[in-house]
Design an enzyme around this catalytic site. Sequence first.
Site, PDB file in Angstrom:
ATOM      1  N   TYR A   2       0.668  -1.230  -0.003  1.00 36.21           N
ATOM      2  CA  TYR A   2      -0.008   0.239  -0.174  1.00 36.21           C
ATOM      3  C   TYR A   2       1.313   1.472   0.215  1.00 36.21           C
ATOM      4  CZ  TYR A   2      -4.299  -2.858   0.182  1.00 36.21           C
ATOM      5  OH  TYR A   2      -5.529  -2.973  -0.237  1.00 36.21           O
TER       6      TYR A   2
ATOM      7  N   GLU B 155      -1.726 -31.539   8.539  1.00 32.61           N
ATOM      8  CA  GLU B 155      -2.447 -30.652   6.614  1.00 32.61           C
ATOM      9  C   GLU B 155      -3.722 -30.012   7.259  1.00 32.61           C
ATOM     10  OE1 GLU B 155      -2.958 -31.985   2.652  1.00 32.61           O
ATOM     11  OE2 GLU B 155      -3.947 -29.559   2.120  1.00 32.61           O
TER      12      GLU B 155
ATOM     13  N   ASP C  17      -3.506 -34.911   2.864  1.00 25.94           N
ATOM     14  CA  ASP C  17      -4.295 -34.853   2.051  1.00 25.94           C
ATOM     15  C   ASP C  17      -3.234 -35.927   1.132  1.00 25.94           C
ATOM     16  OD1 ASP C  17      -6.691 -34.392   3.547  1.00 25.94           O
ATOM     17  OD2 ASP C  17      -6.504 -32.633   1.821  1.00 25.94           O
TER      18      ASP C  17
END
Lengths: 368, 624
Positions: free
Chosen positions: A102, A201, A253
Amino acid sequence: MAKKQKFKENQEAQFRLKKIAEYIYGQLRNEEVPHLEVSSRTKNNIVLSKDHKVWVYGSDQVTRSAKDLGGATNILRSLYTVNFIDEMINSGKSSTLREMYYISEGWEKAKFPSQDESNRLAEDLEIITKCMREDFKLRPEEDGARVIGDVTIEEMNRKGLKKKINCKDDVGDSGYGIPYNVEKEKLKFKNVNAKFIIAIETGGMFDRLAENGFDEGHNAILVHLKGQPARSTRRFIKRLHHYSKLPVVLFTDGDPWSYRIYASVAYGAIKTAHISEYLATPEAIYLGITPSDIINYDLPNDKLTDQDVNALKSELSDPRFSSSTWKSEIKLQLKIKKKSEQQALAKYGLDYVTETYLPEKLQEINII
Amino acid sequence: MAVPYAEKMAQSQKEISISDFFAKNRQILGFDNPSKALLVSVKEAVDNSLDACEEAGIFPSIFVGLEKVGDKDRFRMTVRDNGPGIVKKQIPNVFGRLLYGSRFHAIRQSRGQQGIGISSVVLYSQLTTGKAALITSKIGEDYPCHQMEVHINTKTNRPQIENPQVVLWDHPHGTEISVELEGRYQKNKKQSVMEYLRATAIVNPHVEIIFKGPDDEVHTFERVIELLPETANECKPHPHGIELGVLKNMLKYTEARKLSSFLINEFVRVSPRGARELLDTAGIDEKRKPNRLQLEDIQSLFDKIQEMKFMSPPTDCLSPIGDMLIRKGLRKEIDSKFAYTVTRDPSVFRGTPFQVEAGIVYGGDLPTGESVKILRFGNRVPLLYQQGGCVITHAIERINWRPYGLEQRGGKGIPVGPAVILVHIASTNVPFTSESKEAIADVDEIMDEIGRALMDCGRRVRSHINKKKKLKKVSEKYDIIREILPEISKKSSSMVGKPEPLLDPIITKIMNVHVFDSGVVYHESGEGDQKQKITEVTIKYQNYTNRERKMRIHVKVPDALIQGIYPETHVRKKGLIEWDVGPIQPARSQRLGFSILGLDKDDYDDVEIYYSRLPGEVIGADPL
């Protein structure tokens, strides 16, 4: 003593950043077209560092030259960023990467079009100066990764006071939150009473293990990775492993994106290979879900998407997955065309993961 | 004994009138379905009007009106022109008799060729609504205006007239046809009245068309040029362009008494020697009467004609539109960034002269992901149907457009990209595939000529695209040297606390390019007869390399009066001005220029610059 050390490090970072401005100015003086060289950040340019067993950048360099508009703009942005960091260090402040993005609003021609661009430039500066962005007083937004287990940490709080926290007894259900700075001056390990560290995870699975009392039942330290782990999470795991010498296992996973999470924890990420030595834990072991697990445990599964298949194929040529185990597992997955989530184990009941799956898998690698 | 069956059959065997035949086979004339029928009716009426006006040397102003009648698919079509009008006696013949016209026997380029057009509209109207056509015509200011209802007796192919009267008409001269017919009006489609009129306006920039649709919207296609197309000369047939049947007819009706004079007088390119030689080889006495020739003799003569060589036919019977005018028409109707047009030299197929004109429009608001739009024309008439069966489409499909910057799957087929391709075939006898004149047959000679014209267009598109790419690159470099580099210098100097270095040598290193810029300004001076049209052209060369340069610059100029060439050290060549320029120091520039007199605004807007003896990257010019 500690304060003096810090001052010195900052001076070093400032000194190295200023070198960039001097380098560009020198080129202008020599009637050369300004340019900067940075390591090429692709999977073709990462090599194994023998002594550290992690993947770092090779010798390929890309040159950002003011001959083209992109390169020229990049050089100008680098100068503005360097100037900004320099002034920030002088005034004893720090900022988030988003704040820096910014702040660039006021840089006119050097303004960043997106935060991805400003993040990437901060990484470029790390590579060029061989400093860490923490040295530049730049920090990420938040990470929120959590820890539950019998480990005692001494953290320097905002008031500059040291505070001891036990991640089993002194925390609520959500555990201890890892701060963005996990370096020695901020965080010290005091006592660890566990047999291994398990990094998980998904938040759902982290909570399942906590609820089932897996940490106490098996003397484990649970670390939530929250998807692709933040730098501080990886640095935390590395420091904890280094301090406690405990084995680290990853439970994710069973899909190509999770393998990349493992690779970034164990070997380093392609994007941040310049700091792999700080972040990677090469001893970390991938526990599962493996493609073989999908078959052996007959897990509920989904079909691989085209993106999944492409990601797997790309991993076959990724040096981080060049071991024979990884190669055969990836090839198996391409053959069966299936993927499973860790929570698919709930097929056999809520306790199955802590009562059966994890114990079996951990026994296989002789951790319990 | 029974009557032989053939005798019975003979009772029902009689001549079928042409009108009857077409009544039963309307698709042959293109009236297959209501929407096509409406379009074809407008087309026939407009074509007729245009031909009449041009023949009389009048700038055509045509009104086309479509009005819905009742709730059914029924329309009243009114087409009015400012042409020469038709004398009272001929009105019934022109509108109420098939195969009646002034152009059937002439060998000359014109829109209508068979005289089948407008009367077929009258017939179609009659068949679908039972109503007669209302014709109004006036041949001059001081003449009465006649109005009558015309319909066709389909048995006899003869017109019938009702309610003839003299009316007041507030037009000095012209003809109006008003018919009620079955049709369907489609808006915004490729094959619509609007698109047909737009296409007509493109290739006929001298025409003004006012169109009032059924929704009462009025669209005016304005005239862009006050110049009539040159009337094509009539010319006699070329021996190679004649068919056996036609030869037979010509022999029968000729006024020539001897075969040799028949050949010399009725054909072009047959010399007395040629005629004698031809008849010798055919073994026919040159003194024989043409109308006494037996069929075997005619066949033999026809065969020998094919074998013999004749000079190509003259091509002054063609009237091409002209590349400049097509460009004007395209520019007016299609908003785009780039237009290029080419008119090929006339050529010949089977003794028939023809000429190909092609144009391409590229960029602007044209859609990028679609097949290019193809505008096909035969003798200035838009062809809207059977695109897939036309030689123009086939020629486009045969070209590999990818090197020219358009996409094309497998290097074949209609290319994809932001472009419109226009092809016009002008000929004394455009070889249409059918009577409805919707597609042109695959004649090798025509196919090849279209191919050459389109490749020329393709090359120009490619160089336009390349120029654009290079200009983008150069404008980025300007951004670097004007905006970014000074900032880099300022910032780095202030950070190291030292004075800013001189950037000129770095600027030439970053650019490392020769840049040609050009500008065209049109203005007029004086009034009335003294009015001068001036197109001023300026060219600027900039040396953005780090060495001094010398070069030769060549600029293409149009065929017009050129004045005020500077610098004066130049050489005029055919269609070119050449300058030897230099030495020019790094970061320096050189200006060149000239004025063109007499051209209209926008006639010359793309300055073609070429260079020789200039190494390195050059932007804005091509190597000669």
